[in-house]
Each structure stands twice: as C-alpha cells, then as structure tokens.
Scaffold this motif. Sequence first.
Motif, mmCIF file in Angstrom:
data_model
loop_
_atom_site.group_PDB
_atom_site.id
_atom_site.type_symbol
_atom_site.label_atom_id
_atom_site.label_comp_id
_atom_site.label_asym_id
_atom_site.label_seq_id
_atom_site.Cartn_x
_atom_site.Cartn_y
_atom_site.Cartn_z
ATOM 1 N N ASP A 1 0.747 -1.022 -0.090
ATOM 2 C CA ASP A 1 -0.398 0.162 -0.243
ATOM 3 C C ASP A 1 0.679 1.326 0.229
ATOM 4 O OD1 ASP A 1 -3.311 1.389 0.189
ATOM 5 O OD2 ASP A 1 -1.387 1.881 2.390
ATOM 6 N N ALA A 2 0.518 2.198 -0.882
ATOM 7 C CA ALA A 2 1.636 3.336 -0.989
ATOM 8 C C ALA A 2 1.451 4.482 -0.295
ATOM 9 C CB ALA A 2 1.089 4.031 -2.518
ATOM 10 N N GLU A 3 0.319 4.330 1.140
ATOM 11 C CA GLU A 3 0.275 5.148 1.976
ATOM 12 C C GLU A 3 1.104 4.531 2.840
ATOM 13 O OE1 GLU A 3 -3.001 7.271 5.054
ATOM 14 O OE2 GLU A 3 -3.726 6.178 3.281
ATOM 15 N N ALA A 4 0.536 3.547 3.184
ATOM 16 C CA ALA A 4 1.547 2.193 4.177
ATOM 17 C C ALA A 4 2.672 3.094 4.295
ATOM 18 C CB ALA A 4 0.742 1.353 3.982
ATOM 19 N N SER A 5 3.453 2.634 3.073
ATOM 20 C CA SER A 5 4.774 2.604 2.331
ATOM 21 C C SER A 5 5.477 3.254 3.193
ATOM 22 C CB SER A 5 5.026 2.099 1.477
ATOM 23 O OG SER A 5 4.496 0.874 1.140
ATOM 24 N N ALA A 6 4.450 5.368 2.186
ATOM 25 C CA ALA A 6 5.567 5.652 2.827
ATOM 26 C C ALA A 6 5.310 6.945 4.412
ATOM 27 C CB ALA A 6 4.851 7.710 1.965
ATOM 28 N N ALA A 7 4.120 6.183 5.116
ATOM 29 C CA ALA A 7 4.026 6.637 5.953
ATOM 30 C C ALA A 7 5.192 5.647 7.050
ATOM 31 C CB ALA A 7 2.813 6.558 7.498
ATOM 32 N N CYS A 8 5.364 4.522 6.998
ATOM 33 C CA CYS A 8 6.586 3.555 7.673
ATOM 34 C C CYS A 8 7.871 4.205 7.217
ATOM 35 C CB CYS A 8 6.692 2.168 7.182
ATOM 36 S SG CYS A 8 5.776 1.421 7.168
ATOM 37 N N GLN A 9 8.212 4.740 6.112
ATOM 38 C CA GLN A 9 9.417 5.066 5.490
ATOM 39 C C GLN A 9 9.630 6.649 6.479
ATOM 40 O OE1 GLN A 9 10.010 6.175 1.607
ATOM 41 N NE2 GLN A 9 11.774 6.245 1.665
ATOM 42 N N ALA A 10 8.756 7.229 5.997
ATOM 43 C CA ALA A 10 8.616 8.589 7.322
ATOM 44 C C ALA A 10 8.976 9.162 8.773
ATOM 45 C CB ALA A 10 7.658 9.464 6.761
ATOM 46 N N LEU A 11 8.249 7.891 9.494
ATOM 47 C CA LEU A 11 8.411 7.636 10.570
ATOM 48 C C LEU A 11 9.589 5.867 11.659
ATOM 49 C CD1 LEU A 11 4.616 8.039 11.080
ATOM 50 C CD2 LEU A 11 6.234 9.153 12.218
ATOM 51 N N ALA A 12 10.158 5.470 10.138
ATOM 52 C CA ALA A 12 11.072 4.287 10.462
ATOM 53 C C ALA A 12 11.876 5.061 11.905
ATOM 54 C CB ALA A 12 12.072 4.204 9.809
ATOM 55 N N PRO A 13 12.137 6.144 11.594
ATOM 56 C CA PRO A 13 13.470 6.139 13.316
ATOM 57 C C PRO A 13 12.778 5.923 14.204
ATOM 58 C CG PRO A 13 13.499 7.587 11.721
ATOM 59 C CD PRO A 13 12.364 7.019 10.643
ATOM 60 N N THR A 14 11.381 6.036 14.497
ATOM 61 C CA THR A 14 10.462 6.214 16.299
ATOM 62 C C THR A 14 10.754 4.960 15.787
ATOM 63 O OG1 THR A 14 8.280 5.759 14.882
ATOM 64 C CG2 THR A 14 9.155 8.079 14.994
ATOM 65 N N LEU A 15 10.930 3.686 16.007
ATOM 66 C CA LEU A 15 11.047 2.436 16.261
ATOM 67 C C LEU A 15 12.439 3.365 17.201
ATOM 68 C CD1 LEU A 15 11.022 0.733 12.456
ATOM 69 C CD2 LEU A 15 9.445 0.136 15.076
ATOM 70 N N LYS A 16 13.326 3.386 17.569
ATOM 71 C CA LYS A 16 14.342 3.157 18.192
ATOM 72 C C LYS A 16 13.395 4.247 19.276
ATOM 73 C CE LYS A 16 18.566 4.547 15.698
ATOM 74 N NZ LYS A 16 17.374 5.130 14.470
ATOM 75 N N GLY A 17 12.221 4.734 19.485
ATOM 76 C CA GLY A 17 11.368 4.571 21.544
ATOM 77 C C GLY A 17 11.251 3.369 21.782
ATOM 78 N N LEU A 18 10.993 2.132 20.680
ATOM 79 C CA LEU A 18 9.930 0.827 21.040
ATOM 80 C C LEU A 18 10.915 -0.104 22.345
ATOM 81 C CD1 LEU A 18 8.127 -0.019 17.874
ATOM 82 C CD2 LEU A 18 7.320 0.988 20.188
ATOM 83 N N SER A 19 9.951 -0.186 23.007
ATOM 84 C CA SER A 19 11.347 -1.983 23.755
ATOM 85 C C SER A 19 11.387 -2.784 23.140
ATOM 86 C CB SER A 19 9.984 -2.238 24.966
ATOM 87 O OG SER A 19 9.227 -3.856 24.427
ATOM 88 N N ARG A 20 12.790 -3.144 23.380
ATOM 89 C CA ARG A 20 13.800 -3.987 22.647
ATOM 90 C C ARG A 20 12.562 -5.921 22.625
ATOM 91 N NH1 ARG A 20 15.881 -0.840 18.492
ATOM 92 N NH2 ARG A 20 13.917 0.001 19.441
ATOM 93 N N GLU A 21 11.932 -6.054 23.103
ATOM 94 C CA GLU A 21 11.414 -7.052 23.354
ATOM 95 C C GLU A 21 10.544 -7.108 22.893
ATOM 96 O OE1 GLU A 21 12.740 -6.155 27.831
ATOM 97 O OE2 GLU A 21 12.476 -5.064 26.223
ATOM 98 N N ARG A 22 10.064 -5.697 22.439
ATOM 99 C CA ARG A 22 8.266 -6.433 21.389
ATOM 100 C C ARG A 22 8.900 -5.888 20.356
ATOM 101 N NH1 ARG A 22 4.622 -0.989 21.586
ATOM 102 N NH2 ARG A 22 3.264 -2.462 20.838
ATOM 103 N N VAL A 23 10.543 -4.951 19.838
ATOM 104 C CA VAL A 23 9.935 -5.252 18.087
ATOM 105 C C VAL A 23 11.418 -6.633 17.990
ATOM 106 C CG1 VAL A 23 12.842 -4.244 17.104
ATOM 107 C CG2 VAL A 23 11.290 -2.556 18.412
ATOM 108 N N GLY A 24 11.832 -7.003 18.907
ATOM 109 C CA GLY A 24 12.245 -8.424 18.293
ATOM 110 C C GLY A 24 11.497 -9.162 18.830
ATOM 111 N N ALA A 25 10.049 -10.024 19.542
ATOM 112 C CA ALA A 25 9.494 -10.321 19.550
ATOM 113 C C ALA A 25 8.152 -9.640 17.750
ATOM 114 C CB ALA A 25 8.395 -10.285 19.807
ATOM 115 N N GLU A 26 8.219 -9.157 17.357
ATOM 116 C CA GLU A 26 7.656 -8.921 16.091
ATOM 117 C C GLU A 26 7.571 -9.211 14.871
ATOM 118 O OE1 GLU A 26 4.874 -8.379 13.702
ATOM 119 O OE2 GLU A 26 4.190 -7.864 15.899
#
Length: 392
Positions: free
Chosen positions: A182-207
Amino acid sequence: MTTTLPATDWTARDNLARLVDALGPDDIRWVGGCVRDTLLGLASNDIDAATRHLPATVIDRCKAAGIRTIPTGIDHGTVTAVFDDGNVEITTLRCDVETDGRHATIAFSQEWRDDAARRDFTINALYAHPLTLVVNDYFGGLDDLAARRVRFIGDATTRIREDHLRILRYFRFATRFGDEWDAEASAACQALAPTLKGLSRERVGAELQNLLALPDPAPTVHRMRELGVLQEILPESGGREVDQLARLVEAERDAALAPDAMRRMAALLPPIVPVAEAVAARLRLSRAQRDRLTCVARRDTEDARHPRGLAYSVGIECALDRLLLAAADTSPLKGWEVPVFPLKGGEIVARGVARGPEVARLLQAIERRWIDEHFPSRARVVEMLDESLHDG
C-alpha cells in the motif's frame, strides 16, 4: 450485501455458547484474527471477543456462570475466560484518549465503531455476532480482505504515531495477507521509521521473529531495507545479508524444512560472534537464542566437509543452520541421532596410563579420529586406543 461468518468448529464450541449466555449475545462480538482467518478459510485457534460490559461486570457474570477468569490486562479492559478447549480474551470496547507511540490512555465505550476505529488495519476490525454470525465491517475490511489488500484504518501516519510498532506489524500482515504494498502505508512507514528506536527492544525482537517465521519473509525484508526500516531495528544487516536470507529460504524449501525465525535472523547477521552477541543482548533474546546465533556466527567453509562431524561438535540444530547457510546437503542429518563417544577415561587408566593430562590428551585424540572416521563401532575405538598406546 450482508456477510456471514461460516460456521466452523470454534464457532460451535459449547464453552463459547456458555460465555455468550453469560454476557448476553447483543453485548459480545467475536473480533479480529479469528473472524479474519475464518473468512479466509484458515484455521483459527486464538479467539478474541469484544464486549460492552466493563471488566468487573465480565468477571461477575462469568463467575455466576461458573466460568473462571483471569484479569490479564484489566487496566486496559481485558479479561481472559479460561476453558479446557482454549481460552478467550474478552476486552471491553475502548477508544483512545491519548497516545505517545508506545502506550495509550484509553476510555471505555459502548460503541462498536469506537473500538474498531482504534485498531490498526481494516482487516482486523471485523466483528461477528455470536449467534447470527453476521459480520459488521466499519472501515472496508471485507473488501480489503477479498482484494488481499492491507490498509491502515484512516490515516496511516496517525495510526503509526499512536503505536510505532505498527510499522513492523504492517510488514508482517502485508506479507501474510497482501498481494502488493500500500503506497500510503509504505510512505508513512518510511517517514516514521526512526520512531522505532523508542520502542522496547523486547517488542521489536518479538515482532521481528513473528515476521521471520512466515513462509517467505525475504521480499518483505528487502522492502523494509529499501524504505530504511530494517536499518532502524537491525543495522547490522546489509544488502549481502538480505540476499543471504532469500537463499536460506530457498534452501529450507528444498530441504523440506519448516521456517525457523532464529535461523533466519542468523542469516541476516554477518558471521561475527560479537555482532551476534550484541544483537541478542539488544533484542533481549533468551540465552538459548543467543547461543544459537553465536554458534551460527562461527560458521566456516569447512562445515560442509563432514556434516555429521559438525553436528557432533555443535549440535544438530546449529549444524543444520550452518549447512543451510552454506547451501550444503543436509540429508546426512535427517533422522540421525548424535552418538555417544564409546570410551571413558577410566578405561585408559586401567590400561596403565596415570591419571592426569595424558589421559585427557589420549581421549581427545581418539575422539577426533573417531569423528574423522565417521563414528565407527566401539571395537574400532578400542583398536584406536591400542594403536595410540603402542605408538606412545
């Protein structure tokens, strides 16, 4: 046009009928994955329900009906009904009051649409009446399901700002249920990718593990790297490692082996032990997972020379990982059990060798010969011992 959930084994469960009677059929709906998967003809084991009742009322009504409950997430409205044939998570209808990308402040609601509006994707916001099995769809999820399209509910950027993990969830759900990005979803994921750094590492690892466990995540991981998402969660993985993942998936398929998330994570890392250790620590992986990543990181060009010898040294699981990454034949390990070395130090002492370093040296030397000769019988091991003592 009205869509009805097809009757399946789970919709006919007696325990679910008891739960519906306890809460009232107009105040409970089956929701989320069980509805989505059943519409797709897939097996569904995890049953989730939404209800108008407050958590305390759910607990009281279930108790009166003889149904045991656990307040698994009561602050967020979730109570688990415990049944022998599978538990059911029951969550009070909610709407978001405030979100910060990691946590949400919620308020309870009486409106099914309010609850649907706070979910992530349209295909996950489908609600089925427990008796009629009529599906309520508030945001076009049925059309998206038919078109194999994964879309965020409403504005993609807004949905991601509510919970940054939705970036990774998008790629996982699009891999499972989508035919295109999905073009809109892809663009939003790309723009907000740096926000992943604020998540708990356990959540990122599990996903990440959930994604890697899918039949073929390689094209998705490639797409994540194109959009700069992979670099935020696994910067150790470059183009070479992404290509290596694709080759591994093909090798698993050729060997008729089931997908394995940890093996695939190892493929996404360079063969450097400190790197594997750092990733395991950062993602809060278990000790067993860390040991596996570091074992695979020690792979070398000699692994395929003696597959069973490798398995004897590092274990069958790690040996399979290393052979697959080397595109080597794994058939020697199929159905093979790691043998026990048929010689003990006491036998060497009984032959006149003094206890100490010499016994250990002899044991190790004979064990190496035994491995190199592809694990011959004990009789041959005794011959090796005779030869070693004679030569000594």
